[in-house]
Scaffold this active site. Structure first.
Site, PDB file in Angstrom:
ATOM      1  N   ASP A 176     -37.388  85.165  58.519  1.00 43.87           N
ATOM      2  CA  ASP A 176     -37.760  84.917  59.910  1.00 43.87           C
ATOM      3  C   ASP A 176     -39.283  84.840  60.080  1.00 43.87           C
ATOM      4  O   ASP A 176     -40.019  84.804  59.086  1.00 43.87           O
ATOM      5  CB  ASP A 176     -37.136  85.993  60.816  1.00 43.87           C
ATOM      6  CG  ASP A 176     -37.650  87.405  60.495  1.00 43.87           C
ATOM      7  OD1 ASP A 176     -38.598  87.559  59.695  1.00 43.87           O
ATOM      8  OD2 ASP A 176     -37.106  88.370  61.075  1.00 43.87           O
ATOM      9  N   GLU A 179     -41.009  87.287  58.078  1.00 52.99           N
ATOM     10  CA  GLU A 179     -40.812  87.160  56.641  1.00 52.99           C
ATOM     11  C   GLU A 179     -39.841  88.220  56.135  1.00 52.99           C
ATOM     12  O   GLU A 179     -40.041  88.829  55.091  1.00 52.99           O
ATOM     13  CB  GLU A 179     -42.182  87.186  55.930  1.00 52.99           C
ATOM     14  CG  GLU A 179     -43.220  86.479  56.808  1.00 52.99           C
ATOM     15  CD  GLU A 179     -44.503  86.068  56.146  1.00 52.99           C
ATOM     16  OE1 GLU A 179     -44.641  84.869  55.890  1.00 52.99           O
ATOM     17  OE2 GLU A 179     -45.342  86.925  55.884  1.00 52.99           O
ATOM     18  N   GLU A 335     -54.302  91.963  64.067  1.00 54.97           N
ATOM     19  CA  GLU A 335     -52.876  91.608  64.039  1.00 54.97           C
ATOM     20  C   GLU A 335     -52.083  92.598  64.885  1.00 54.97           C
ATOM     21  O   GLU A 335     -51.219  92.214  65.664  1.00 54.97           O
ATOM     22  CB  GLU A 335     -52.383  91.655  62.594  1.00 54.97           C
ATOM     23  CG  GLU A 335     -50.910  91.397  62.431  1.00 54.97           C
ATOM     24  CD  GLU A 335     -50.502  91.433  60.964  1.00 54.97           C
ATOM     25  OE1 GLU A 335     -50.288  90.372  60.383  1.00 54.97           O
ATOM     26  OE2 GLU A 335     -50.420  92.539  60.391  1.00 54.97           O
TER      27      GLU A 335
HETATM   28  C1  BGC Z   1     -46.437  88.001  59.659  1.00 52.52           C
HETATM   29  C2  BGC Z   1     -46.239  86.503  59.740  1.00 52.52           C
HETATM   30  C3  BGC Z   1     -47.571  85.789  59.643  1.00 52.52           C
HETATM   31  C4  BGC Z   1     -48.392  86.281  58.456  1.00 52.52           C
HETATM   32  C5  BGC Z   1     -49.786  85.706  58.458  1.00 52.52           C
HETATM   33  C6  BGC Z   1     -47.253  88.351  58.429  1.00 52.52           C
HETATM   34  O1  BGC Z   1     -47.439  89.730  58.432  1.00 52.52           O
HETATM   35  O2  BGC Z   1     -45.179  88.651  59.583  1.00 52.52           O
HETATM   36  O3  BGC Z   1     -45.623  86.141  60.932  1.00 52.52           O
HETATM   37  O4  BGC Z   1     -47.325  84.420  59.519  1.00 52.52           O
HETATM   38  O5  BGC Z   1     -48.488  87.671  58.499  1.00 52.52           O
HETATM   39  O6  BGC Z   1     -50.445  85.996  59.643  1.00 52.52           O
END
Ligand code: BGC
Length: 395
Positions: A176, A179, A335
């Site tokens: 998803d 990931e 993030e």
């Molecule tokens: C997230 C993804 C994202 C990636 C890069 C991962 O931790 O689950 O959604 O694409 O980081 O930002």
């Protein structure tokens, strides 16, 4: 249920000027970090992401840059995606032929979710088979074309390859947005694919056969979601569960897969507000343990976009303000933040493995830009929403 509080304010406490300044700084950061190849790195400094560009993150970043009037930057990213795809044309044609013949290749032979900035694959193991980003890049292209009237001609071959790839693969389980959970079919993944296929089909850019395949897949996805992806009157994390996931918000806005004013749209927003939102910070899903399961500013921005599209501007402004409050002293948006963790015991093990969580994350900056634009605080060339006709459920 987790406790939450919402203030009833109707304007940003900080006012528009700091928001505009953060939008300007975010735009600058994205432009500075964009590679000569056009790729947007997910996070220039975080150990596990550095050097890689994702189709998912990058497509939302390109959409935000397009909404901010940064046409050339968005198109350079589309060029990078196009080069990634056309340089793998044989692999994609093979996947399509085998899938159509009833012999779908195994997950390791499908397209990865991320690539090095030069378009090659890199040697690090990753949870690679994810379909949503390929839908999101088609959607971002269609939005860009609608917004700025730019020709799609230079991406014709890459668009055709993507339409063929998704039309024959959309039913497959895959990792998803986060990931994870590769054994399930995820509703947000399905929505991203449908938004991409229907968006590009509406641009009159596809030949008749591809257009018909794209529209057939879109209708089948809508039916599948309606049957198996709705429980307790809201969209679900994957087919057959009752749980929600904050990635579903993107299907309401900006991707327009689900009508925000429909009963399912309203209940999906309400379920994410009730179950995943604490003091304006939004969690990914209730059992998240990544870095302790913190709150993601980019998800507060997606919630803000969904609320704005449902007519709740004051709620959207609160969410924008909370996202701004997560900026570090140097203006970097992370993030996730640790103000409210779902499972604090999992924080340290991740820090031991990969170091502190990602900051800056370019996708966080992009969603901040995109929400500020949707609220009219900054530049927002009008995007006429081209929703396909939906049924009485809003799907
Ligand atoms: C997230 C993804 C994202 C990636 C890069 C991962 O931790 O689950 O959604 O694409 O980081 O930002």
């Amino acid at each position: 249920m987790i406790e939450k509080s919402m203030s009833g304010s109707t304007a940003t406490q900080t006012g528009d000027a700091p928001v505009r300044e953060l939008v300007r700084a975010s735009t600058r950061l994205i432009l500075e970090q964009q590679a000569p190849s056009g790729a947007y790195p997910a996070s220039p400094s975080f150990s596990a992401y550095a050097g890689y560009s994702w189709f998912r993150d990058g497509s939302y970043i390109a959409d935000a840059m397009s909404a901010a009037g940064e046409i050339e930057s968005a198109e350079r990213f589309f060029d990078w995606c196009s080069a990634v795809l056309t340089s793998r044309a044989d692999q994609i044609r093979h996947i399509v032929e085998e899938s159509r013949a009833g012999r779908p290749p195994s997950d390791e032979h499908m397209m990865p979710t991320r690539f090095l900035l030069d378009g090659s694959e890199g040697n690090d193991d990753w949870w690679d088979f994810q379909l949503d980003g390929y839908g999101t890049w088609l959607w971002a292209l269609a939005e860009h074309h609608t917004r700025h009237g730019r020709s799609l001609d230079r991406w014709t071959d890459a668009i055709a390859l993507t339409v063929d790839y998704l039309s024959c693969s959309w039913e497959r389980p895959c990792y998803d947005w986060w990931e994870e959970f590769a054994e399930h079919v995820h509703v947000s993944t399905l929505g991203c694919i449908a938004a991409g296929l229907s968006g590009i089909a509406a641009m009159e850019h596809l030949d008749r056969e591809r257009k018909s395949a794209a529209l057939t897949a879109t209708s089948s996805i809508r039916r599948r979601v309606e049957t198996d992806g709705v429980r307790a009157r809201h969209l679900t994390k994957w087919l057959g569960t009752e749980a929600v996931d904050a990635s579903l918000l993107a299907l309401i806005a900006p991707m327009n897969f689900l009508d925000p004013l429909s009963p399912i749209g309203g209940e999906t927003i309400a379920a994410i507000e009730d179950q995943l939102t604490v003091n304006n910070g939004v969690h990914r899903y209730l059992t998240d343990t990544y870095y302790g399961g913190g709150q993601w500013p980019l998800l507060s921005c997606f919630l803000g976009l969904a609320q704005e599209s449902a007519g709740n501007r004051s709620r959207a402004l609160e969410l924008l303000e909370w996202a701004a409050s997560t900026a570090e002293d140097n203006g970097d948006l992370p993030e996730q933040v640790e103000e409210h963790l779902l499972d604090a015991a999992h924080l340290q093990p991740w820090i031991d493995r990969w170091g502190p969580s990602a900051s800056p994350l370019l996708w966080s900056h992009a969603m901040f830009i995109r929400l500020a634009a949707a609220l009219g605080i900054t530049k927002h060339p009008h995007t006429p929403h081209s929703r396909p006709q939906t049924n009485d459920k809003g799907l």
